[in-house]
Design an enzyme around this catalytic site. Structure first.
Site, PDB file in Angstrom:
ATOM      1  N   ARG A  70      26.451  17.306  13.377  1.00 50.86           N
ATOM      2  CA  ARG A  70      25.961  16.254  14.247  1.00 50.86           C
ATOM      3  C   ARG A  70      24.516  15.914  13.902  1.00 50.86           C
ATOM      4  NH1 ARG A  70      27.612  18.254  20.170  1.00 50.86           N
ATOM      5  NH2 ARG A  70      26.646  16.308  20.826  1.00 50.86           N
ATOM      6  N   HIS A 119      20.756  17.071  29.347  1.00 53.20           N
ATOM      7  CA  HIS A 119      21.560  18.056  28.603  1.00 53.20           C
ATOM      8  C   HIS A 119      20.868  18.571  27.352  1.00 53.20           C
ATOM      9  CE1 HIS A 119      25.324  16.034  30.540  1.00 53.20           C
ATOM     10  NE2 HIS A 119      24.709  16.843  31.376  1.00 53.20           N
ATOM     11  N   ALA A 231      27.617  -1.983  25.217  1.00 52.01           N
ATOM     12  CA  ALA A 231      26.200  -2.026  25.630  1.00 52.01           C
ATOM     13  C   ALA A 231      25.324  -2.711  24.584  1.00 52.01           C
ATOM     14  CB  ALA A 231      25.707  -0.596  25.869  1.00 52.01           C
TER      15      ALA A 231
END
Ligand code: BV8
Length: 254
Positions: A70, A119, A231
């Site tokens: 990631r 988070h 978005a």
């Protein structure tokens, strides 16, 4: 996408705006959302089975490799127009709180200054034994780097399922939800708690609740305004119409 004029006039008079973003706001940057089937190597895993202390305890190398994958992906992506519009919006209201569930740091890269990360952030690691935050570590390939203080294994500085959220950030988020005129929920399935409790909390405190998401979620029914679309397309349009409402530009006459 036609944005209801009643919503634009709400923004024109708003003093305090709070935004909650989820993985969907980074989708158009090419970052897979949390619930989309993970791509390639990770497609056989359910993220909720990887993002837990138990998964790290049982197979630290697998979990570390997932986060490395990631981080490498994030090095190849850029903030998208949704992130950029939010960074501009921050400067238009006397109080603007951007609360994110995302761990990708793209809001900060887009120029947002007041970002509350519920988070954590995968650019940071911490010692799995004593919690020391580590901002950089030597490249160690597949081997997990060790804490320079105690030699314990490093882990990503993120909140895993079953772990408590950082107290200060959660308090900031709850206060921002309670004290706002407008609450925007952008790109989140609103399924992960306690973050998913923020939109209803705002609504209970008389905020106007706006959802921006191409899909229906658990909060769509409660929203006063639903802008059903991506978005990256909606946010620049919304920003332009708010700017026009707040400081109308004279029509260009050639
Ligand atoms: C906690 C960091 C107290 C890691 C994440 C049983 C045992 C333990 C806990 C629980 C339990 N049952 C319930 C819980 C609570 C649990 C929870 O809520 N579980 C859910 C699954 C029911 N929560 C927790 O564990 C939290 N801690 O409660 O502590 C406690 C302690 C012990 C025991 C009990 C309680 C910790 C939660 C934090 C987990 N960490 N991330 C990492 O990233 O690796 S959460 C993870 O999900 C990401 O942060 C992600 O952001 C977040 C939420 O997902 P979304 O952001 O909404 O992403 P998603 O893919 O779901 O949706 C994307 C949306 O975007 C979709 O709606 C899609 O339509 C939309 N979209 C797509 N494209 C676009 C778009 N929108 C706009 N534009 C587009 N272009």
């Amino acid at each position: 996408m036609t944005i209801p004029p009643q919503l634009i006039s709400r923004f024109a008079t708003a003093k305090r705006v709070t935004v909650l973003t989820g993985a969907g706001v980074s989708a158009e940057s090419g970052v897979p959302t949390f619930r989309d089937a993970l791509t390639g190597l990770w497609s056989k895993f359910n993220p909720e089975e990887l993002a837990t202390p138990g998964a790290f305890f049982r197979n630290p190398n697998l979990v570390w490799a997932w986060y490395e994958w990631r981080r490498k992906l994030l090095k190849q992506v850029e903030p998208n127009p949704a992130h950029l519009a939010l960074a501009q919006m921050e400067r238009m209201f006397s109080e603007f709180n951007l609360i994110t569930q995302n761990v990708d740091g793209l809001h900060q890269r887009a120029g947002s200054r007041n970002v509350t990360e519920l988070h954590g952030n995968i650019a940071r690691s911490k010692c799995s034994e004593e919690g020391t935050i580590i901002n950089s570590w030597p490249e160690t390939g597949t081997e997990i780097p060790k804490c320079p203080q105690c030699g314990g294994l490093l882990r990503p500085d993120v909140v895993w399922f079953g772990e408590d959220l950082p107290v200060a950030e959660l308090k900031t988020a709850e206060t921002a939800a309670i004290n706002c005129d407008l609450f925007l929920s952008i790109g989140t399935s609103a399924e992960v708690y306690p973050a998913a409790g923020l939109p209803p909390l705002a609504r209970q405190h008389q905020a106007i609740l706006v959802e921006i998401n191409p899909d229906v979620t658990t909060i769509t029914k409660q929203a006063h305004f639903v802008l059903a679309g991506p978005a990256g397309e909606i946010m620049p349009q919304l920003l332009a119409q708010i700017q026009q409402a707040i400081s109308p530009q004279p029509p260009i006459t050639d």
